[in-house]
Motif scaffolding. Structure first.
Motif, PDB file in Angstrom:
ATOM      1  N   SER A  36     -12.064 -21.913   6.832  1.00  0.00           N
ATOM      2  CA  SER A  36     -13.411 -21.337   6.704  1.00  0.00           C
ATOM      3  C   SER A  36     -13.355 -19.813   6.858  1.00  0.00           C
ATOM      4  O   SER A  36     -13.830 -19.264   7.847  1.00  0.00           O
ATOM      5  N   PRO A  37     -12.786 -19.124   5.876  1.00  0.00           N
ATOM      6  CA  PRO A  37     -12.551 -17.693   6.017  1.00  0.00           C
ATOM      7  C   PRO A  37     -13.786 -16.802   5.888  1.00  0.00           C
ATOM      8  O   PRO A  37     -13.759 -15.656   6.322  1.00  0.00           O
ATOM      9  N   GLN A  38     -14.845 -17.297   5.302  1.00  0.00           N
ATOM     10  CA  GLN A  38     -15.985 -16.449   4.973  1.00  0.00           C
ATOM     11  C   GLN A  38     -16.577 -15.730   6.178  1.00  0.00           C
ATOM     12  O   GLN A  38     -17.097 -14.634   6.032  1.00  0.00           O
ATOM     13  N   THR A  41     -12.670 -12.750  10.781  1.00  0.00           N
ATOM     14  CA  THR A  41     -11.891 -11.530  10.602  1.00  0.00           C
ATOM     15  C   THR A  41     -10.494 -11.923  10.118  1.00  0.00           C
ATOM     16  O   THR A  41     -10.110 -13.097  10.175  1.00  0.00           O
ATOM     17  N   ILE A  42      -9.728 -10.940   9.696  1.00  0.00           N
ATOM     18  CA  ILE A  42      -8.358 -11.221   9.265  1.00  0.00           C
ATOM     19  C   ILE A  42      -7.526 -11.789  10.415  1.00  0.00           C
ATOM     20  O   ILE A  42      -6.717 -12.696  10.212  1.00  0.00           O
ATOM     21  N   ALA A  43      -7.750 -11.304  11.639  1.00  0.00           N
ATOM     22  CA  ALA A  43      -7.007 -11.816  12.798  1.00  0.00           C
ATOM     23  C   ALA A  43      -7.360 -13.284  13.059  1.00  0.00           C
ATOM     24  O   ALA A  43      -6.483 -14.091  13.376  1.00  0.00           O
ATOM     25  N   GLU A  44      -8.630 -13.640  12.923  1.00  0.00           N
ATOM     26  CA  GLU A  44      -9.040 -15.038  13.105  1.00  0.00           C
ATOM     27  C   GLU A  44      -8.473 -15.920  12.007  1.00  0.00           C
ATOM     28  O   GLU A  44      -8.036 -17.046  12.259  1.00  0.00           O
ATOM     29  N   GLN A  45      -8.435 -15.400  10.784  1.00  0.00           N
ATOM     30  CA  GLN A  45      -7.838 -16.152   9.678  1.00  0.00           C
ATOM     31  C   GLN A  45      -6.341 -16.345   9.901  1.00  0.00           C
ATOM     32  O   GLN A  45      -5.796 -17.418   9.635  1.00  0.00           O
ATOM     33  N   CYS A  46      -5.674 -15.318  10.400  1.00  0.00           N
ATOM     34  CA  CYS A  46      -4.242 -15.404  10.691  1.00  0.00           C
ATOM     35  C   CYS A  46      -3.981 -16.466  11.756  1.00  0.00           C
ATOM     36  O   CYS A  46      -3.063 -17.284  11.625  1.00  0.00           O
TER      37      CYS A  46
END
Length: 124
Positions: A36-38, A41-46
């Protein structure tokens, strides 16, 4: 032999499913993304991608400590440093080789990072 969870070309909307390849050289997990990337943040996606990768590795009795190479595919370099604290924590006691690929845009929109984890097989 290839054990694929999902076969799709890179960048297609359904490419959110990781693809696992078992080869004589080891294992490669491609397409690790946040589900659920929408809103992340990029850190949370990582972190979400690493969590998925950890679960997939565990099925083969492996962990992130067994990873010998990490490929980071990122949409923009400006926000990537926010991933450093997480990456230092995860990879603090070992140093897999790293490859970075910057792309103009990711599909679907909102994806900021995708990972690939590689584990080389032990020599026989």
């Amino acid at each position: 032999m290839t054990d694929a969870l999902h076969h799709t070309p890179f960048g297609s909307p359904s490419a959110a499913m990781p693809r696992v390849e078992h080869t004589p050289a080891g294992i490669r997990i491609r397409g690790l993304r946040s589900p659920s990337p929408q809103t992340q943040t990029i850190a949370e996606q990582c972190a979400a991608a690493l969590e998925t990768g950890t679960a997939i590795l565990a099925r083969d009795d492996l962990s992130l400590k067994d990873v010998t190479r990490v490929v980071y595919i990122i949409e923009g370099a400006a926000d990537f440093p926010s991933c450093f604290p997480l990456l230092r924590q995860v990879f603090s006691n070992f140093s897999p080789s790293l490859t970075f690929m910057w792309v103009k845009s990711m599909t679907p929109a909102g994806v900021k990072i995708e990972l690939e984890l590689c584990v080389e097989a032990e020599p026989v």
